[in-house]
Scaffold this motif. Structure first.
Motif, PDB file in Angstrom:
ATOM      1  N   ASP A 120      -2.277  -4.934   3.747  1.00 55.84           N
ATOM      2  CA  ASP A 120      -1.173  -3.992   3.586  1.00 55.84           C
ATOM      3  C   ASP A 120      -0.401  -4.215   2.283  1.00 55.84           C
ATOM      4  OD1 ASP A 120      -1.083  -2.529   6.294  1.00 55.84           O
ATOM      5  OD2 ASP A 120      -1.131  -4.635   6.899  1.00 55.84           O
ATOM      6  N   ALA A 140       0.848  -1.196   0.000  1.00 59.45           N
ATOM      7  CA  ALA A 140       0.000   0.000   0.000  1.00 59.45           C
ATOM      8  C   ALA A 140       0.881   1.242   0.000  1.00 59.45           C
ATOM      9  CB  ALA A 140      -0.906  -0.005   1.226  1.00 59.45           C
ATOM     10  N   ARG A 193      -7.259  -0.941  -1.258  1.00 60.25           N
ATOM     11  CA  ARG A 193      -7.825   0.409  -1.165  1.00 60.25           C
ATOM     12  C   ARG A 193      -8.602   0.588   0.146  1.00 60.25           C
ATOM     13  NH1 ARG A 193     -10.530   0.154  -5.406  1.00 60.25           N
ATOM     14  NH2 ARG A 193      -9.182   1.279  -6.863  1.00 60.25           N
ATOM     15  N   ASP A 208      -7.984  -0.773   2.915  1.00 57.89           N
ATOM     16  CA  ASP A 208      -7.071  -0.944   4.052  1.00 57.89           C
ATOM     17  C   ASP A 208      -7.304  -2.270   4.788  1.00 57.89           C
ATOM     18  OD1 ASP A 208      -4.839   0.096   5.333  1.00 57.89           O
ATOM     19  OD2 ASP A 208      -6.011   0.969   6.965  1.00 57.89           O
ATOM     20  N   ASN A 209      -7.889  -3.243   4.087  1.00 60.29           N
ATOM     21  CA  ASN A 209      -8.070  -4.568   4.693  1.00 60.29           C
ATOM     22  C   ASN A 209      -6.775  -5.368   4.671  1.00 60.29           C
ATOM     23  OD1 ASN A 209     -10.819  -4.103   5.116  1.00 60.29           O
ATOM     24  ND2 ASN A 209     -11.352  -4.865   3.064  1.00 60.29           N
ATOM     25  N   LYS A 256       0.899   3.852   1.617  1.00 56.48           N
ATOM     26  CA  LYS A 256       1.287   4.369   2.944  1.00 56.48           C
ATOM     27  C   LYS A 256       2.537   3.685   3.499  1.00 56.48           C
ATOM     28  CE  LYS A 256      -1.660   1.250   5.670  1.00 56.48           C
ATOM     29  NZ  LYS A 256      -2.748   1.172   6.661  1.00 56.48           N
TER      30      LYS A 256
END
Length: 461
Positions: A262, A197, A257, A259-260, A199
C-alpha cells in the motif's frame, strides 16, 4: 586557515578563520547559508601536496600570524617562497609526501544500489573523482542490500554503499557473523519519503493505516527506523497494526503498481518514479520526520582499512570530494545526467532532477520546492550511530546491555574523517556528537537508555 589554503597570502590567517576563506571565523562560516562543503575542491593532487608542505613550513617558521603577515607584506609571496626554498627542499619534500600516500591497490570495486542516496559514490566514477585521487574504481550495480553485505564480506567488493545502520549491524553480528566494519563518510542526508498508492489519497491520517502493507528496503535501515518511529508517534504498533516487508528499492514501484503493498518509505528517486508513473503520491518527505537525518553511508571492512590504508584513504578522499561537489545546488542537473544511465541508476533524467534540485511533482496535482529535499554532508556523526543503536534496542534487534558510545566510536570514524577533511581544506565539526530532534522530541546522545525507555510503543524485552 585550512591546510590547503594559500600559506603565502598575507591577508589569510594560519590558525583561525574559515577553510573557504569567505568568512572571518569557523563559527561565522557555519552560520552562513552555504556549508563548509561549498569550498571548491583543489585542482590536482600535486597542488594538494604542495599546499600541505608549504603550509607546514610556514606554520613552523611563523607560529604567530602577525609576524607571518608582516614578512609576506614586506617581501611578497613569490620572494617568500623563493627564500624558503633556499633553506628547505620544498620540491623534494612534496615528492616524498606524495609518494608516502600512494595507494597499495589502485584497481578497486565498490558496490552500490541504484538509488540517489549513492550519488557521491556513483558520480565519482563518470565525473572523474576516483581518477583524480589515483584510483581506477569500478562501481558495481547490485540487486539488494543483503547482496551488498555478502559481496563486501566475501571481498568481492573492496568497499560499498551501505545503509547507515548496516555497518553497525554487521559489526555486532546481527543477521550475519560479526565482522568489524567502519564508516568514514555519510553518503546523504534526508532524501527519502513516504509514498502511498494513489487509491489511498483519502487516508492522509496515519491512524487510518491499520492493516496496510508497507515496504522498507532492509531491516537494518533508517527507512525501517523512521517509518516505525512515525507510525508509533501516531499510536500504531509497527509490529502488530501494519505489515512491514523488506523489498529491494528497484522493485518497490512494481510492487505498488501490482497492489502487493500500500506504500513505502524509500529513497526519493523511487518515490518520484512512483509519482512519475502515476501509481503513488508523496505523503511526506523524511526530513519532515527528522531534518538532517543520515540515510546511506560509504563503508569498508576493518581488514581492508588495515591492509590497504592508503587505498582506503584515497577512496574516502574521492567520495568526500564528490560529496562537496554534489552539495552545490548549481551542480545538481549535471549530476542527474551523469548518474541516470542504465549502468548506474537507470532512471529518466527528469525524475533525478526533481529529486536533486528539490522542485518536484507531489502526485496530488501540485508542484513543491524544497532545496534540502536531499543533501550531501559526509561527516559521520557518532551521535547518529548512537540513535540507530537506540532504535535497534527499541525494536528488539539487540538485547541486553549496549555500550552505545564504544560501538558508535568503533564503527563511525569521526576522528579519522576530521583529519582527512582538514587535509582536504574542508572544515569538519569540532565535536563528533550533537543533539537533534526527531518529530519534535530531542535526542541526547549522552542518555541513550533514558531515550529508549521514554517510548510507550516499543518491543518489550
Amino acid at each position: 586557515m585550512s591546510t590547503f589554503d594559500n600559506p603565502f597570502d598575507p591577508d589569510r590567517n594560519l590558525r583561525a578563520g574559515c577553510a573557504c576563506g569567505q568568512h572571518r571565523s569557523a563559527a561565522e562560516h557555519e552560520q552562513a547559508a552555504a556549508s563548509a562543503l561549498r569550498c571548491d575542491p583543489v585542482e590536482s593532487e600535486e597542488k594538494r601536496y604542495e599546499g600541505v608542505v608549504a603550509s607546514a613550513v610556514m606554520r613552523a617558521m611563523f607560529p604567530q600570524d602577525v609576524a607571518r603577515r608582516a614578512f609576506l607584506k614586506s617581501v611578497g609571496a613569490s620572494t617568500a617562497l623563493a627564500a624558503l626554498a633556499q633553506f628547505f627542499p620544498l620540491k623534494t619534500a612534496t615528492e616524498v609526501f606524495a609518494q608516502a600516500g600512494a595507494p597499495e591497490k589502485k584497481d578497486l570495486k565498490v558496490g552500490f544500489i541504484p538509488i540517489t542516496c549513492a550519488t557521491p559514490i556513483i558520480m565519482a566514477a563518470p565525473m572523474g573523482f576516483y581518477a583524480k585521487h589515483g584510483l581506477n574504481v569500478e562501481v558495481v550495480k547490485t540487486a539488494g542490500w543483503a547482496v551488498i553485505r555478502d559481496k563486501t564480506i566475501n571481498k568481492e567488493y573492496d568497499a560499498a554503499h551501505m545503509l547507515a545502520p548496516m555497518p553497525i549491524a554487521i559489526s555486532l553480528g546481527l543477521g550475519a557473523n560479526a565482522i568489524p566494519f567502519a564508516v568514514p563518510a555519510i553518503e546523504n542526508i534526508n532524501g527519502q519519503g513516504i509514498v502511498l498508492a494513489t487509491k489511498h489519497k483519502d487516508k492522509r491520517d496515519p491512524k487510518d493505516w491499520k492493516g496496510l502493507k508497507f515496504a522498507i528496503p532492509f531491516d537494518y535501515s533508517m527507512h525501517n527506523y523512521l517509518l516505525r518511529y512515525y507510525l508509533a508517534e501516531h499510536g500504531l504498533d509497527p509490529d502488530t497494526d501494519v505489515q512491514l516487508r523488506s523489498v529491494p528499492p528497484p522493485e518497490m514501484v512494481a510492487n505498488l503498481r501490482a497492489d502487493n503493498i500500500d506504500g513505502f518509505l524509500a529513497p526519493d528517486n523511487i518515490c518520484q518514479r512512483a509519482i512519475y508513473d502515476g501509481v503513488g503520491f508523496m505523503h511526506l518527505l523524511s526530513k519532515e520526520i527528522w531534518d538532517g537525518h543520515p540515510c546511506c553511508s560509504f563503508a569498508a571492512s576493518r581488514e581492508f582499512i588495515t591492509t590497504a590504508p592508503n587505498s582506503f584513504a584515497a577512496l574516502t578522499r574521492a567520495i568526500v570530494d564528490a560529496t562537496a561537489y554534489a552539495s552545490k545546488a548549481e551542480n545538481r542537473k549535471q549530476i542527474a545526467e551523469a548518474i541516470a544511465p542504465a549502468n548506474y541508476i537507470n532512471a529518466p533524467v527528469t525524475v533525478l532532477e526533481q529529486v536533486l534540485t528539490g522542485t518536484y511533482a507531489d502526485g496530488l496535482g501540485g508542484v513543491k520546492t524544497d532545496a534540502k529535499r536531499v543533501d550531501f554532508d559526509p561527516f559521520p556523526w557518532q551521535s547518529f550511530a548512537v540513535w540507530m543503536l537506540t532504535q535497534m534496542k527499541r525494536w528488539g534487534q539487540i538485547k541486553g546491555d549496549v555500550d552505545y558510545k564504544a560501538v558508535a566510536e568503533q564503527v563511525y570514524l569521526a576522528t579519522d574523517t576530521k583529519k582527512l577533511m582538514t587535509e582536504m581544506g574542508l572544515s569538519p565539526p569540532a565535536s563528533s556528537y550533537k543533539s537533534f530532534a526527531v518529530m519534535g522530541k530531542t535526542f541526547d546522545p549522552a542518555k541513550p537508555e533514558d531515550y529508549v525507555a521514554s517510548f510507550k510503543i516499543r518491543k518489550q524485552s
